[in-house]
Structure formats: C-alpha cells, structure tokens
Design a protein around this motif. Structure first.
Motif, PDB file in Angstrom:
ATOM      1  N   VAL A  91       5.757   4.759   8.971  1.00  0.00           N
ATOM      2  CA  VAL A  91       4.195   5.788   9.430  1.00  0.00           C
ATOM      3  C   VAL A  91       4.571   6.652  10.164  1.00  0.00           C
ATOM      4  CG1 VAL A  91       2.965   3.767   8.697  1.00  0.00           C
ATOM      5  CG2 VAL A  91       3.649   4.040  10.929  1.00  0.00           C
ATOM      6  N   TRP A  92       5.724   7.137  10.281  1.00  0.00           N
ATOM      7  CA  TRP A  92       5.900   8.283  11.440  1.00  0.00           C
ATOM      8  C   TRP A  92       6.327   9.600  10.688  1.00  0.00           C
ATOM      9  CZ3 TRP A  92       4.728   5.681  15.339  1.00  0.00           C
ATOM     10  CH2 TRP A  92       4.887   4.421  15.552  1.00  0.00           C
ATOM     11  N   PRO A  93       5.893  10.679  11.427  1.00  0.00           N
ATOM     12  CA  PRO A  93       5.347  10.921  12.916  1.00  0.00           C
ATOM     13  C   PRO A  93       3.901  10.318  13.116  1.00  0.00           C
ATOM     14  CG  PRO A  93       5.384  12.728  12.060  1.00  0.00           C
ATOM     15  CD  PRO A  93       6.084  12.173  11.103  1.00  0.00           C
ATOM     16  N   TRP A  94       3.576   9.444  14.071  1.00  0.00           N
ATOM     17  CA  TRP A  94       2.305   8.956  14.334  1.00  0.00           C
ATOM     18  C   TRP A  94       1.689   9.736  15.170  1.00  0.00           C
ATOM     19  CZ3 TRP A  94      -0.306   5.263  11.555  1.00  0.00           C
ATOM     20  CH2 TRP A  94      -1.542   4.744  12.113  1.00  0.00           C
ATOM     21  N   ASP A  95       0.257  10.104  15.129  1.00  0.00           N
ATOM     22  CA  ASP A  95      -0.372  11.238  16.105  1.00  0.00           C
ATOM     23  C   ASP A  95      -1.162  10.041  16.969  1.00  0.00           C
ATOM     24  OD1 ASP A  95      -1.767  12.808  17.432  1.00  0.00           O
ATOM     25  OD2 ASP A  95      -2.719  13.841  15.635  1.00  0.00           O
ATOM     26  N   ASN A  96      -0.523   9.976  18.195  1.00  0.00           N
ATOM     27  CA  ASN A  96      -1.465   9.197  19.180  1.00  0.00           C
ATOM     28  C   ASN A  96      -2.330   9.864  20.228  1.00  0.00           C
ATOM     29  OD1 ASN A  96      -0.285   6.548  18.949  1.00  0.00           O
ATOM     30  ND2 ASN A  96       1.772   7.444  19.418  1.00  0.00           N
ATOM     31  N   SER A 119       0.779  -1.194   0.082  1.00  0.00           N
ATOM     32  CA  SER A 119       0.023  -0.011   0.006  1.00  0.00           C
ATOM     33  C   SER A 119       0.733   1.303   0.000  1.00  0.00           C
ATOM     34  CB  SER A 119      -0.925   0.106   1.387  1.00  0.00           C
ATOM     35  OG  SER A 119      -1.580  -1.014   1.193  1.00  0.00           O
ATOM     36  N   ARG A 120       0.490   2.261  -0.921  1.00  0.00           N
ATOM     37  CA  ARG A 120       1.193   3.392  -1.062  1.00  0.00           C
ATOM     38  C   ARG A 120       0.405   4.627  -1.235  1.00  0.00           C
ATOM     39  NH1 ARG A 120       4.388  -0.070   0.088  1.00  0.00           N
ATOM     40  NH2 ARG A 120       6.442  -0.354  -0.818  1.00  0.00           N
ATOM     41  N   PRO A 121       0.843   6.104  -0.793  1.00  0.00           N
ATOM     42  CA  PRO A 121       0.179   7.306  -1.266  1.00  0.00           C
ATOM     43  C   PRO A 121       0.400   7.119  -2.812  1.00  0.00           C
ATOM     44  CG  PRO A 121       1.836   7.632   0.539  1.00  0.00           C
ATOM     45  CD  PRO A 121       1.918   6.077  -0.114  1.00  0.00           C
ATOM     46  N   VAL A 122      -0.590   8.067  -3.550  1.00  0.00           N
ATOM     47  CA  VAL A 122      -0.325   8.191  -4.683  1.00  0.00           C
ATOM     48  C   VAL A 122       0.692   8.999  -5.422  1.00  0.00           C
ATOM     49  CG1 VAL A 122      -2.655   7.982  -5.323  1.00  0.00           C
ATOM     50  CG2 VAL A 122      -2.046  10.332  -5.255  1.00  0.00           C
ATOM     51  N   SER A 123       1.232   9.834  -4.387  1.00  0.00           N
ATOM     52  CA  SER A 123       2.504  10.595  -4.914  1.00  0.00           C
ATOM     53  C   SER A 123       3.113  11.028  -3.303  1.00  0.00           C
ATOM     54  CB  SER A 123       2.218  11.457  -5.598  1.00  0.00           C
ATOM     55  OG  SER A 123       1.642  12.700  -4.932  1.00  0.00           O
ATOM     56  N   LYS A 124       4.472  11.680  -3.589  1.00  0.00           N
ATOM     57  CA  LYS A 124       4.836  12.091  -2.285  1.00  0.00           C
ATOM     58  C   LYS A 124       4.292  13.361  -2.051  1.00  0.00           C
ATOM     59  CE  LYS A 124       9.518   9.834  -3.466  1.00  0.00           C
ATOM     60  NZ  LYS A 124      10.794  10.183  -3.767  1.00  0.00           N
ATOM     61  N   ASP A 125       3.450  14.009  -2.742  1.00  0.00           N
ATOM     62  CA  ASP A 125       2.892  15.174  -2.213  1.00  0.00           C
ATOM     63  C   ASP A 125       1.835  15.126  -1.330  1.00  0.00           C
ATOM     64  OD1 ASP A 125       4.584  16.758  -3.975  1.00  0.00           O
ATOM     65  OD2 ASP A 125       3.175  16.380  -5.803  1.00  0.00           O
ATOM     66  N   VAL A 126       1.220  13.843  -1.235  1.00  0.00           N
ATOM     67  CA  VAL A 126       0.173  13.709  -0.264  1.00  0.00           C
ATOM     68  C   VAL A 126       0.737  13.564   1.100  1.00  0.00           C
ATOM     69  CG1 VAL A 126      -1.756  12.026   0.321  1.00  0.00           C
ATOM     70  CG2 VAL A 126      -0.995  12.340  -2.019  1.00  0.00           C
ATOM     71  N   PRO A 127       0.244  14.427   1.995  1.00  0.00           N
ATOM     72  CA  PRO A 127       0.745  14.409   3.316  1.00  0.00           C
ATOM     73  C   PRO A 127       0.516  13.420   4.125  1.00  0.00           C
ATOM     74  CG  PRO A 127      -1.262  15.983   3.072  1.00  0.00           C
ATOM     75  CD  PRO A 127      -0.823  15.431   1.855  1.00  0.00           C
ATOM     76  N   GLY A 128       1.618  13.017   4.872  1.00  0.00           N
ATOM     77  CA  GLY A 128       1.251  11.703   5.705  1.00  0.00           C
ATOM     78  C   GLY A 128       0.289  11.752   6.946  1.00  0.00           C
ATOM     79  N   THR A 129       0.080  13.332   7.034  1.00  0.00           N
ATOM     80  CA  THR A 129      -1.060  13.286   8.029  1.00  0.00           C
ATOM     81  C   THR A 129      -2.645  12.901   7.612  1.00  0.00           C
ATOM     82  OG1 THR A 129      -1.459  15.908   6.966  1.00  0.00           O
ATOM     83  CG2 THR A 129      -0.151  15.482   9.211  1.00  0.00           C
ATOM     84  N   GLU A 130      -2.454  12.614   6.311  1.00  0.00           N
ATOM     85  CA  GLU A 130      -4.145  11.958   5.782  1.00  0.00           C
ATOM     86  C   GLU A 130      -4.197  10.576   6.475  1.00  0.00           C
ATOM     87  OE1 GLU A 130      -6.313  13.154   3.955  1.00  0.00           O
ATOM     88  OE2 GLU A 130      -5.648  15.205   3.090  1.00  0.00           O
ATOM     89  N   PHE A 131      -3.158   9.883   6.820  1.00  0.00           N
ATOM     90  CA  PHE A 131      -3.030   8.545   7.148  1.00  0.00           C
ATOM     91  C   PHE A 131      -2.626   8.339   8.540  1.00  0.00           C
ATOM     92  CE2 PHE A 131      -1.787   9.099   2.705  1.00  0.00           C
ATOM     93  CZ  PHE A 131      -2.915   8.799   2.177  1.00  0.00           C
ATOM     94  N   PHE A 132      -1.643   8.906   9.037  1.00  0.00           N
ATOM     95  CA  PHE A 132      -0.655   8.525  10.054  1.00  0.00           C
ATOM     96  C   PHE A 132      -1.154   9.002  11.404  1.00  0.00           C
ATOM     97  CE2 PHE A 132       2.427   8.029   6.402  1.00  0.00           C
ATOM     98  CZ  PHE A 132       1.863   6.738   6.057  1.00  0.00           C
ATOM     99  N   GLY A 133      -2.263   8.609  12.133  1.00  0.00           N
ATOM    100  CA  GLY A 133      -2.625   8.845  13.359  1.00  0.00           C
ATOM    101  C   GLY A 133      -3.854   8.068  13.688  1.00  0.00           C
ATOM    102  N   VAL A 134      -3.943   7.925  14.989  1.00  0.00           N
ATOM    103  CA  VAL A 134      -4.962   7.081  15.801  1.00  0.00           C
ATOM    104  C   VAL A 134      -6.369   7.331  14.766  1.00  0.00           C
ATOM    105  CG1 VAL A 134      -6.525   6.580  17.537  1.00  0.00           C
ATOM    106  CG2 VAL A 134      -4.088   7.016  17.929  1.00  0.00           C
ATOM    107  N   ASN A 135      -6.772   8.766  14.750  1.00  0.00           N
ATOM    108  CA  ASN A 135      -8.103   8.781  14.208  1.00  0.00           C
ATOM    109  C   ASN A 135      -7.889   8.961  12.785  1.00  0.00           C
ATOM    110  OD1 ASN A 135      -9.750   9.181  16.708  1.00  0.00           O
ATOM    111  ND2 ASN A 135      -8.142  10.603  17.251  1.00  0.00           N
ATOM    112  N   GLU A 136      -7.056   9.652  12.143  1.00  0.00           N
ATOM    113  CA  GLU A 136      -6.635   9.596  10.680  1.00  0.00           C
ATOM    114  C   GLU A 136      -6.853   7.940   9.980  1.00  0.00           C
ATOM    115  OE1 GLU A 136      -5.104  13.136  12.632  1.00  0.00           O
ATOM    116  OE2 GLU A 136      -4.878  11.031  12.953  1.00  0.00           O
TER     117      GLU A 136
END
Length: 504
Positions: A403-408, A159-176
């Motif tokens: 998947v870091w930083p991960w928002d806990n 699994s991957r984002p479509v590009s490097k321009d997609v911010p990790g904050t879309e995915f990497f956190g408990v609630n995201e």
C-alpha cells in the motif's frame, strides 16, 4: 460446531477482474487455477457455535463488493466476511459491528479469527503457536449480541484494484482510505438492509486511525450515524505530541515491561502491576516532561536524580539513561532490557523474547512477536477460508499487502473523532490497550483520550481499559474473556432504548 453446511453462491453482479463472471447455478466455489478475482460475488455457508453456553446459528458470507469512483465506475473489489445470526428476525434492533485491522497494509484476519469472530485460531493460553494449525469454536465471540462484518482494504487479503491502471492514490493515504471505505460501507449497509440497525466501528492499530476518521466521514458524507467506536491498541490519531512529551510518554510502558520480566527493584517488583503503574504515570507527567523540556538547562544533579528514578522504573542502568540524555529510544530498550540474559523483547508485545546474532547492537534483529503471530495466523486463515467458508481461489491472501507510498499528510483523525462525538449525542467511545504493547502503548492511548476531550464535557461517553498482554490483547485467553465481555457491555450500554431521543 455443526459441520452441516449448506454452501450457496450469491452473485451480486457480473463485474469481473480479468476473469469471467461466475454464473448462477455454479458450484459455489471461486474459479480454480486463477490468480484473479471477481469483484462482485459472494459465497454463503451455514454454521452453529456455542457462545457463553448458548447455541448460536449463523450464516457466514465471504465475498467482494465494488468500490465506485465519482463517476459510478468500479475501481476495486473489497473482500469481506459477514457473520449474521440466523435465528434473529428483528434486524432493526440487532447491532452491526464493522471491523478493521491496521498496518495500514493488513486485512481484518487478526480480529476475525483472534478476537470477536465465531471461530478462533489454535494457540495456547498465552497466544503462542501450536500445531496442528487451524481454527476451533470461539465461545467468547460477540456474535451472540451483534452481527459482524470484517473488511479488508484494497491490496490486503483478497481485495484488489480492478486493473493496474487504477492509481494507488485512489486508496493509499489517511484521507483517501477513509473516503473510499465510507462509500463502501454505505453500499454494504444498503445491500444488507442494515440502515435501521445500531452500528459500531471497531479498529485495531492503524485500524483505529481508519475508524476514527470514518466516524466523522460516515456522518458528514454518508449521513450514517453510529452508536459506538472501539479503538483496540490505538495509534496517535494525528494528535501532536512531539519532543519532550513524546519521549516521556514511553516510560510507563517500559515500566510495565520491566515488571513483566522481573527486572525491577524488589520493592517495586512485589507490587501488582496496576498498583505500581500509577506511580510511574504521575512521575512521567509531573517530573519527567518538565525535566526533558529543560534540556541542557537542567543541572547535572537534577539530571541524575531523574535518571535514577527512571532506572528504578525502566529496569535500565542510570548510565544507559544518562547516555541517552534521559530519552530512551524504543529500539534500544527492546535490545537492552534483557541483554545480559541474551534475549531481546518484542515490539508489539514485549512478553515475547527473541535471540539475536549477537548481544551487541542498538536494536533487535527481528520482531519476536510478529514472527510468532504470522506462524499461527497465516495457515489458520488459509485453512478457514477454504475449508469452513468454501472460498477457494489461487489468489494470494495478503497478510501484508503493498500500500506504499502511503500519504500520511493531514491526519486529523483524533479531531475528526472528537467532532463526530460532539455532533452525535448517541456516539460512545471505548479504548482497549495492552500494557505490554510498545508500538501503540497504553499511556499514549490515555494521553490521546485526554486530548480528544480537552473541555472534559464528553468524558461520560469516553472509556479506557487496560489488559495484561500486548498489541493483540485478545491472544491471551484470560484477556480474551474479559475484553469480549466488556465489548458486550459497551454495545448494550451504547444502544439507546426504543424511542429514546438523541439530544443534549
């Protein structure tokens, strides 16, 4: 297992991640010589496995489906493998199990080829690596009673984002994580026409945080109501337990580990594990938590009396316990228990032993159990995806992805799960724990179960089970047989009879 496999390519769209979309009528293989991924494609193969003496034909679909943003644009491709029994015509009554692992940066490989899937990696009866690497039929798979989809969150597996321009904050956190996966599940269930099916979530380790949050998110945001949630080796689920409670709850796990390594006094060692542990649990709740709460106000005689009991139960010396003010750090325990024998014990499964550079120190040099698991799982999954499922790509399969930083922050998943169960009279919960798991220990899992239901009014739908293994409780063959059979019972008992209303 029959190797007569019909390989077919199913294109679910033409969205590509930096690579040309595969064309209909192609070879059925992923593009060779590419480190990129088509985010909306799949390959289906046909197989047969014998489970509990019964032949079960099935299709296996390996592929990707998009994650959509709020504007309906694809931002990632999530890899999945979907197993569907092929001699069943009534999908409305056929349970669907949606499976996640944890990390939070690991794919669903562990339960897929270790626990519930139709193929299982080559290991010995206690879970240790053997060669040649690879997979074999899993006669204990739950595919006889339910279809299963294994899901790899973004940056795990393929699994991957479509590009490097997609911010990790879309995915990497408990609630995201919970939010986007709930949307992905809705897409999957819609595409596969499974809205009528009884639905179950199963998660292991951080996957238990994930599915606990998903239970409520699916109900409240996707209007999808579940029949069951299974937590395998659960995390703390955002339930508060700091200070004396957190420190005290470790002891029953330590007692189980000392029992396994025959480090207890003779009168305790001769008892069976499950006959011995209730004594430790009772001491933990009624004596140790109050003693730790008193801190420096506990007199020396009282402190020594507590330390002597802890020593009996943990296998550590009274002096070592007093030196830590009755609060034994996990790292120290894993180093100290077998220090005199020259071994450390594993974190995720304390049956495993390791050898450090030197006996001195406050913690092990490495996790003995994790290196063992990567030893056996990594080649097995690579072989399985390419040879059995026909999914061929040069993209790296991330056993541990970034998947870091991960928002806990704002982890309320235990309360989310309670709310979901309260809202849905048909929703049941099963927790499975390994007694020798020091990362997500069994007594903390019991404590979570108590706190999820403080009123006690939901307890007829909440269940806990213990197994004589560690974090991946299914790696021990006898526990695999028992645990999968218990999953079958849970699925059957949590699926209402036709026409039965969901109400209090």
């Amino acid at each position: 297992m029959s190797n007569k496999r019909l390989l077919s390519l199913v294109l679910l769209g033409g969205i590509a991640l930096g690579v040309k979309a595969q064309k209909e009528g192609g070879s059925g293989k992923m593009p060779p010589g590419s480190l990129e991924l088509n985010i909306d494609s799949a390959i289906t193969t046909h197989h047969e496995v014998t489970i509990k003496g019964q032949k079960v034909p099935y299709t296996a679909t390996a592929g990707t489906m998009p994650v959509w943003d709020k504007d309906g644009k694809p931002i990632a491709g999530v890899f999945f493998t979907y197993y569907e029994r092929s001699d069943v015509t009534d999908r409305a009554n056929r349970p669907l199990v949606i499976s996640f692992n944890g990390g939070p940066g690991t794919p669903s490989v562990w339960m897929e080829i270790g626990y519930t899937g139709p193929r299982r990696l080559n290991i010995d009866d206690e879970g240790n690596p053997v060669q040649p690497y690879g997979v074999q039929d899993n006669p204990n798979s739950i595919l006889d009673v339910a279809d299963i989809v294994y899901v790899d969150p973004v940056n795990t597996g393929y699994s991957r984002p479509v590009s490097k321009d997609v911010p990790g904050t879309e995915f990497f956190g408990v609630n995201e994580d919970i939010r986007y996966l709930a949307g992905w599940i809705s897409t999957f269930v819609t595409r596969k026409n499974r809205w009528a099916s009884p639905k179950f979530l199963i998660g292991e380790s951080y996957g238990t945080t994930r599915v606990s949050g998903l239970a409520l998110e699916l109900q409240d945001a996707q209007w999808m109501y579940l029949n069951g949630v299974v937590l395998v080796s659960p995390t703390e689920l955002g339930i508060e337990r700091s200070g004396p409670v957190s420190d005290a709850l470790r002891l029953p796990y330590m007692a189980a580990t000392a029992w396994y390594h025959k480090a207890l006094p003779a009168d305790l060692q001769q008892k069976d594990l499950t006959a011995f542990l209730p004594e430790v649990e009772d001491f933990t709740i009624k004596e140790l938590i109050p003693a730790l709460s008193m801190g420096g106000n506990l007199d020396e005689a009282g402190k020594r009396a507590i330390a002597e009991k802890m020593s009996r139960y943990s296998g550590l010396s009274v002096d070592a316990i007093l030196a830590h003010n009755l609060s034994i750090p996990f790292d120290f325990y894993w180093k100290e228990l077998l220090r005199d024998k020259g071994f450390t014990v594993g974190r995720l499964d304390s049956r495993y032993r390791g050898i450090d550079r030197e006996k001195a120190g406050e913690g092990p040099d490495y996790n003995a159990e994790l290196t063992s698991w990567l030893h056996s799982f990594t080649p097995a999954m690579q072989i399985y995806l390419r040879n059995d499922l026909g999914y061929k790509t040069d993209l790296k399969y991330n056993m541990f992805g970034n998947v870091w930083p991960w928002d806990n922050k704002n982890d309320h998943t235990g309360e989310n799960l309670r709310q979901a169960i309260a809202e849905n009279p048909s929703l049941h919960l099963l927790i499975q724990s390994g007694y020798f798991d020091g990362a997500c220990d069994y007594f903390n899992a019991k404590y979570s179960l108590w706190q999820i239901d403080p009123s006690g009014r939901l307890k007829d739908r909440l269940h806990w089970e213990g197994y004589r293994s560690g974090h991946m409780l299914y790696l021990r063959k006898s526990d695999l047989v028992e645990a999968t059979e218990n999953l079958r019972k849970f699925i059957a008992e949590s699926t209402p009879k036709p026409g039965e209303p969901s109400k209090y």
